[in-house]
Enzyme design. Sequence first.
Site, PDB file in Angstrom:
ATOM      1  N   ILE A  82       0.842  -1.202   0.000  1.00  0.00           N
ATOM      2  CA  ILE A  82       0.000   0.000   0.000  1.00  0.00           C
ATOM      3  C   ILE A  82       0.877   1.253   0.000  1.00  0.00           C
ATOM      4  CG2 ILE A  82      -1.789   1.288   1.221  1.00  0.00           C
ATOM      5  CD1 ILE A  82      -2.696  -1.445   0.020  1.00  0.00           C
ATOM      6  N   LYS A  83       0.627   2.104  -1.001  1.00  0.00           N
ATOM      7  CA  LYS A  83       1.425   3.328  -1.139  1.00  0.00           C
ATOM      8  C   LYS A  83       0.634   4.503  -0.569  1.00  0.00           C
ATOM      9  CE  LYS A  83       4.511   5.143  -4.717  1.00  0.00           C
ATOM     10  NZ  LYS A  83       4.685   5.282  -6.181  1.00  0.00           N
ATOM     11  N   LEU A  84       1.268   5.205   0.359  1.00  0.00           N
ATOM     12  CA  LEU A  84       0.614   6.307   1.071  1.00  0.00           C
ATOM     13  C   LEU A  84       1.523   7.526   1.048  1.00  0.00           C
ATOM     14  CD1 LEU A  84       0.052   4.136   4.244  1.00  0.00           C
ATOM     15  CD2 LEU A  84      -1.863   5.001   2.888  1.00  0.00           C
TER      16      LEU A  84
END
Length: 215
Positions: A82-84
Amino acid sequence: MELYIDTANLDEIKRAHDMGVLDGVTTNPSLIAREGVAYEQRLAEICEVVSGPVSAEVIATDFEGMMAEARERAKIAPNIVIKLPVTPAGIRACKALSDEGTRCNMTLCFQAMQAWLAAKAGAFLISPFIGRLDDISTDGMDLIHQIRTIYDNYGFSTKLLAASIRHPRHMLDCALAGADVATVPFKVIDQLLKHPLTDVGLEKFLADYRAAFGS
Ligand code: G3P
């Protein structure tokens, strides 16, 4: 140094994968938008080709929205990361997701203390953007050196993923600086193998062979 490709183009991903040296893929909303396919569909297609980490960015900017999107994206495949963004909500989501065992890639990192907080929040990857810093007349490589030093000083296990790489010189500098991963457009992977003396040398070997042994 691991090699990721920074694209959502399936053809480029397959070509890099076929070389046998690809460790993962990073995408972002801009890269997927230019492909003209549904966002999650393209992420699923990428995960069918590559078994290494595939970064899937959230669109929400609030904590609850990030968590909801992250849980949906994580269902796509076990190798989804997951890219945040490195915002307060992003750091909070990174901590919560990492505690649950979901790997996170903290993106849009432009100063070293963002990387320090990301590591404290348990990030799997930190993505400092070299090229975009160079674009505003600063030295993006300084950031790579600073993060490497901080992570080594305190034994953080977060992987330093150099992003926004524009050319082979960036790659060389990242390898010398001890980046754990470099993510690059397909064009740069292609450029890494280019040298005029390689082409001239190969031509001569083949010409000498043909002259002595026929074609
Ligand atoms: O995927 C993040 C990063 O690599 C973007 O690169 O070239 O758009 O600055 P760039």
